[in-house]
Design a protein around this motif. Structure first.
Motif, PDB file in Angstrom:
ATOM      1  N   UNK A   1      40.128   8.043 -21.164  1.00 34.29           N
ATOM      2  CA  UNK A   1      39.866   6.744 -20.546  1.00 34.29           C
ATOM      3  C   UNK A   1      38.543   6.740 -19.783  1.00 34.29           C
ATOM      4  N   UNK A   2      38.173   7.843 -19.200  1.00 37.16           N
ATOM      5  CA  UNK A   2      36.859   7.931 -18.545  1.00 37.16           C
ATOM      6  C   UNK A   2      35.757   7.778 -19.586  1.00 37.16           C
ATOM      7  N   UNK A   3      35.908   8.443 -20.731  1.00 37.88           N
ATOM      8  CA  UNK A   3      34.904   8.339 -21.795  1.00 37.88           C
ATOM      9  C   UNK A   3      34.836   6.919 -22.353  1.00 37.88           C
ATOM     10  N   UNK A   4      35.989   6.282 -22.530  1.00 34.57           N
ATOM     11  CA  UNK A   4      36.006   4.902 -23.011  1.00 34.57           C
ATOM     12  C   UNK A   4      35.322   3.990 -21.996  1.00 34.57           C
ATOM     13  N   UNK A   5      35.584   4.201 -20.717  1.00 33.58           N
ATOM     14  CA  UNK A   5      34.945   3.399 -19.669  1.00 33.58           C
ATOM     15  C   UNK A   5      33.437   3.594 -19.676  1.00 33.58           C
ATOM     16  N   UNK A   6      32.996   4.832 -19.863  1.00 32.63           N
ATOM     17  CA  UNK A   6      31.562   5.114 -19.893  1.00 32.63           C
ATOM     18  C   UNK A   6      30.900   4.439 -21.092  1.00 32.63           C
ATOM     19  N   UNK A   7      31.558   4.476 -22.257  1.00 28.40           N
ATOM     20  CA  UNK A   7      31.018   3.782 -23.438  1.00 28.40           C
ATOM     21  C   UNK A   7      30.919   2.280 -23.179  1.00 28.40           C
ATOM     22  N   UNK A   8      31.936   1.716 -22.564  1.00 34.55           N
ATOM     23  CA  UNK A   8      31.930   0.289 -22.244  1.00 34.55           C
ATOM     24  C   UNK A   8      30.794  -0.037 -21.281  1.00 34.55           C
ATOM     25  N   UNK A   9      30.601   0.793 -20.277  1.00 34.84           N
ATOM     26  CA  UNK A   9      29.520   0.580 -19.316  1.00 34.84           C
ATOM     27  C   UNK A   9      28.154   0.639 -20.009  1.00 34.84           C
ATOM     28  N   UNK A  10      27.969   1.577 -20.907  1.00 30.98           N
ATOM     29  CA  UNK A  10      26.704   1.687 -21.641  1.00 30.98           C
ATOM     30  C   UNK A  10      26.463   0.422 -22.460  1.00 30.98           C
ATOM     31  N   UNK A  11      27.489  -0.073 -23.117  1.00 31.23           N
ATOM     32  CA  UNK A  11      27.334  -1.297 -23.912  1.00 31.23           C
ATOM     33  C   UNK A  11      26.989  -2.481 -23.016  1.00 31.23           C
ATOM     34  N   UNK A  12      27.653  -2.610 -21.871  1.00 27.82           N
ATOM     35  CA  UNK A  12      27.386  -3.715 -20.946  1.00 27.82           C
ATOM     36  C   UNK A  12      25.953  -3.661 -20.432  1.00 27.82           C
ATOM     37  N   UNK A  13      25.483  -2.467 -20.078  1.00 28.16           N
ATOM     38  CA  UNK A  13      24.107  -2.345 -19.578  1.00 28.16           C
ATOM     39  C   UNK A  13      23.107  -2.668 -20.690  1.00 28.16           C
ATOM     40  N   UNK A  14      23.389  -2.221 -21.919  1.00 30.71           N
ATOM     41  CA  UNK A  14      22.521  -2.576 -23.044  1.00 30.71           C
ATOM     42  C   UNK A  14      22.460  -4.083 -23.218  1.00 30.71           C
ATOM     43  N   UNK A  15      23.600  -4.738 -23.153  1.00 29.29           N
ATOM     44  CA  UNK A  15      23.633  -6.195 -23.286  1.00 29.29           C
ATOM     45  C   UNK A  15      22.864  -6.884 -22.153  1.00 29.29           C
ATOM     46  N   UNK A  16      22.971  -6.317 -20.953  1.00 25.25           N
ATOM     47  CA  UNK A  16      22.223  -6.878 -19.814  1.00 25.25           C
ATOM     48  C   UNK A  16      20.717  -6.748 -20.042  1.00 25.25           C
TER      49      UNK A  16
ATOM     50  N   UNK B   1      21.867   6.188 -25.863  1.00 19.46           N
ATOM     51  CA  UNK B   1      22.452   6.437 -27.192  1.00 19.46           C
ATOM     52  C   UNK B   1      23.022   7.854 -27.338  1.00 19.46           C
ATOM     53  N   UNK B   2      22.364   8.820 -26.717  1.00 15.60           N
ATOM     54  CA  UNK B   2      22.865  10.195 -26.770  1.00 15.60           C
ATOM     55  C   UNK B   2      24.189  10.289 -26.003  1.00 15.60           C
ATOM     56  N   UNK B   3      24.221   9.697 -24.800  1.00 18.02           N
ATOM     57  CA  UNK B   3      25.449   9.706 -24.002  1.00 18.02           C
ATOM     58  C   UNK B   3      26.572   8.963 -24.732  1.00 18.02           C
TER      59      UNK B   3
ATOM     60  N   UNK C   1      11.049   1.385 -15.533  1.00 22.53           N
ATOM     61  CA  UNK C   1      11.397   2.814 -15.581  1.00 22.53           C
ATOM     62  C   UNK C   1      12.867   3.022 -15.899  1.00 22.53           C
ATOM     63  N   UNK C   2      13.748   2.236 -15.260  1.00 28.44           N
ATOM     64  CA  UNK C   2      15.189   2.344 -15.530  1.00 28.44           C
ATOM     65  C   UNK C   2      15.480   1.988 -16.982  1.00 28.44           C
ATOM     66  N   UNK C   3      14.876   0.912 -17.465  1.00 36.27           N
ATOM     67  CA  UNK C   3      15.115   0.504 -18.846  1.00 36.27           C
ATOM     68  C   UNK C   3      14.601   1.569 -19.812  1.00 36.27           C
ATOM     69  N   UNK C   4      13.423   2.106 -19.523  1.00 31.91           N
ATOM     70  CA  UNK C   4      12.818   3.125 -20.373  1.00 31.91           C
ATOM     71  C   UNK C   4      13.736   4.345 -20.491  1.00 31.91           C
ATOM     72  N   UNK C   5      14.211   4.850 -19.344  1.00 31.66           N
ATOM     73  CA  UNK C   5      15.071   6.037 -19.332  1.00 31.66           C
ATOM     74  C   UNK C   5      16.418   5.720 -19.983  1.00 31.66           C
ATOM     75  N   UNK C   6      16.988   4.560 -19.644  1.00 32.25           N
ATOM     76  CA  UNK C   6      18.301   4.204 -20.168  1.00 32.25           C
ATOM     77  C   UNK C   6      18.286   4.083 -21.691  1.00 32.25           C
ATOM     78  N   UNK C   7      17.256   3.405 -22.216  1.00 29.85           N
ATOM     79  CA  UNK C   7      17.197   3.170 -23.658  1.00 29.85           C
ATOM     80  C   UNK C   7      17.043   4.486 -24.421  1.00 29.85           C
ATOM     81  N   UNK C   8      16.482   5.496 -23.814  1.00 27.73           N
ATOM     82  CA  UNK C   8      16.301   6.766 -24.494  1.00 27.73           C
ATOM     83  C   UNK C   8      17.515   7.691 -24.383  1.00 27.73           C
ATOM     84  N   UNK C   9      18.198   7.655 -23.231  1.00 28.31           N
ATOM     85  CA  UNK C   9      19.304   8.589 -23.033  1.00 28.31           C
ATOM     86  C   UNK C   9      20.681   7.988 -23.306  1.00 28.31           C
TER      87      UNK C   9
END
Length: 169
Positions: free
Chosen positions: A100-115, A152-154, A142-150
């Motif tokens: 459930x932690x991993x599912x939550x993290x995936x959901x958070x990554x998708x939400x931030x990408x959509x934002x 997908x790996x996470x 800077x946040x967008x740059x780092x987020x967009x690169x890391x």
């Protein structure tokens, strides 16, 4: 209860985990696992453990001392089975929590990408002659740059973790 009794009786005898392990012909880590409730000794080892700690097996298992009955081994076996089932349930609960932690993290990554998609990097059009806007815009970029690169790996690692923790049916 078994783990606490083993630890309490070992300490009352003045034995270290290493000394008890040597007497039982096991490694120290095995005694540590018993005392931390990560595993339980099998029935024959439980009898040997009780002998080394000079206590009845019933006391180790948390039962009051009673007269010995002919089916002691069966009773011990049943109690160990209950303890093993409890350990298995605890392990299953931990796997579910990780999933459930991993599912939550995936959901958070998708939400931030959509934002970030919704923002469309609008800060790039700001007037950077204003120092406050320049600082905020630089931080956002800077946040967008780092987020967009890391991210997908996470996301990939979390997805693999979810697949691994899913119980095969």
């Amino acid at each position: 209860m078994l783990n606490e009794n083993i630890k309490k009786l070992r300490k009352s005898k003045g034995l270290s985990q290493e000394e008890l392990a040597i007497k039982l012909n096991v490694v120290r880590q095995t005694v540590s696992k018993w005392e931390n409730g990560l595993s339980v000794p099998d029935s024959s080892m439980l009898v040997a453990l009780a002998d080394e700690l000079d206590t009845p097996v019933d006391v180790l298992l948390g039962e009051p001392v009673t007269e010995s009955m002919p089916d002691d081994m069966r009773t011990i076996s049943e109690k160990l089975e209950v303890i093993n089932l409890q350990l298995a349930q605890r392990s299953t609960d931990k796997v579910k929590a990780v999933r459930w932690i991993l599912i939550s993290l995936c959901t958070l990554i998708i939400i931030v990408f959509l934002a970030f998609i919704a923002m469309q990097s609008s800060y790039l059009g700001w007037n950077y002659n204003n120092p406050e806007l320049a600082v905020v815009g630089t931080i956002l970029h800077g946040c967008e740059f780092v987020f967009v690169r890391f991210a997908p790996i996470a996301f990939a690692v979390c997805t693999i973790g979810i697949v691994i923790t899913c119980k095969k049916r």
